[in-house]
Design an enzyme around this catalytic site. Structure first.
Site, mmCIF file in Angstrom:
data_model
loop_
_atom_site.group_PDB
_atom_site.id
_atom_site.type_symbol
_atom_site.label_atom_id
_atom_site.label_comp_id
_atom_site.label_asym_id
_atom_site.label_seq_id
_atom_site.Cartn_x
_atom_site.Cartn_y
_atom_site.Cartn_z
ATOM 1 N N LYS A 76 0.814 -1.214 0.000
ATOM 2 C CA LYS A 76 0.000 0.000 0.000
ATOM 3 C C LYS A 76 0.850 1.267 0.000
ATOM 4 O O LYS A 76 2.045 1.241 0.283
ATOM 5 C CB LYS A 76 -0.955 -0.002 1.200
ATOM 6 N N ARG A 106 -3.591 -10.181 5.202
ATOM 7 C CA ARG A 106 -4.165 -10.186 3.848
ATOM 8 C C ARG A 106 -3.102 -9.660 2.904
ATOM 9 O O ARG A 106 -2.693 -8.502 2.999
ATOM 10 C CB ARG A 106 -5.422 -9.311 3.803
#
Length: 276
Positions: free
Chosen positions: A221, A255
């Protein structure tokens, strides 16, 4: 700690990994990666061979500024692949990544055993009533705003207190609907600045409640690659560093895009804990 996955109790005594399969053309890292059923199956096979415990399938990008596809388009993106994956890998544990109750319902009918809702039930008022009928695990994500506007100057008076208050209210409501298998996701990048994200990382042990698992999704991210001035494709090593920091805070579910590397982080942290 355990959750009920399709009638089987699944233990989280050790941290687990959820492999990401984004079936969208515009996801921030792997959008447009799959152009055939065979490419999806090969990718899922690789995730499973590397040790992924869950496969999280999504057909709607939730990156900052993203627009929603129609319900029909989202169904088209995810349902046939779910059907094919379960046919080839009948023991696979599929999570459906959607905030739409209609998509969730159809995906569960096809064999998904978990719902991953980035909106925490805020974008579809029918989601919790659906859950009351399905009685399957639910990933409760914290998000401030919507994917279209969530990164426009997000503000918190105290991010830990606010997220815990959000979780407490939602858990109370979910339990009224008879939902007990609840996994908490603080929502890294969902209505948070880079400073907010690292405040979350530092204080992960203060989040949530002892009765519930916590998932984190920080794989590749912007909170990582913006600071390092690299691309998401170059951020696997940095992602592993953040995963290790989170695991030291006793996070139980990662995740990820890169399953092999996440499992290496888990093994090293588990060994570290064993000898010290």
């Amino acid at each position: 700690m355990t959750i009920n996955c399709a009638g089987t109790l699944f233990s989280f005594k050790e941290p687990k990994v959820m492999g990401i399969v984004n079936l969208t053309p515009d996801s921030f890292y792997d959008g447009g990666k799959f152009n055939s059923e065979l490419s999806v199956l090969k990718y899922v096979e690789n995730l499973l061979n590397e040790g992924s415990d869950f496969i999280d399938i999504g057909g709607c990008s939730t990156r900052p500024g993203s627009k929603y596809p129609t319900v029909e388009e989202e169904i088209k993106r995810v349902i046939k692949p779910i059907r094919s994956i379960i046919k080839k890998f009948p023991n696979v544990r599929i999570s459906i990544d959607t905030f739409r109750s209609e998509i969730a319902r159809i995906a569960v009918e096809e064999g998904a055993i978990m719902i991953n809702d980035i909106s925490g039930g805020m974008l579809d008022p029918k989601m919790f009533s659906l859950l009351s009928k399905l009685k399957i695990p639910y990933i409760l994500n914290h998000m401030k705003g919507t994917p279209e506007n969530m990164q426009k100057n997000p503000y918190y008076y105290n991010i830990i207190i606010e997220i815990n208050n959000f979780f407490a209210k939602k858990i109370f409501l979910l339990k009224k609907y008879g939902i007990n298998d609840i996994i908490l996701d603080p929502g890294f990048g969902f209505g948070k600045t880079e400073k907010h994200n690292f405040q979350l990382l530092k204080n992960l042990s203060l989040l949530g409640f002892e009765d519930h698992l916590i998932l984190i999704g920080i794989s590749r991210k912007s909170m990582i690659h913006n600071i390092l001035n690299i691309s998401s494709k170059e951020s696997m090593n940095a992602t592993s560093i953040i995963h290790t920091l989170a695991l030291l805070k006793k996070i139980k579910l990662l995740r990820v895009h890169d399953v092999k590397e996440a499992i290496e982080c888990i093994k090293l942290v588990q060994y570290y804990r064993k000898i010290f």
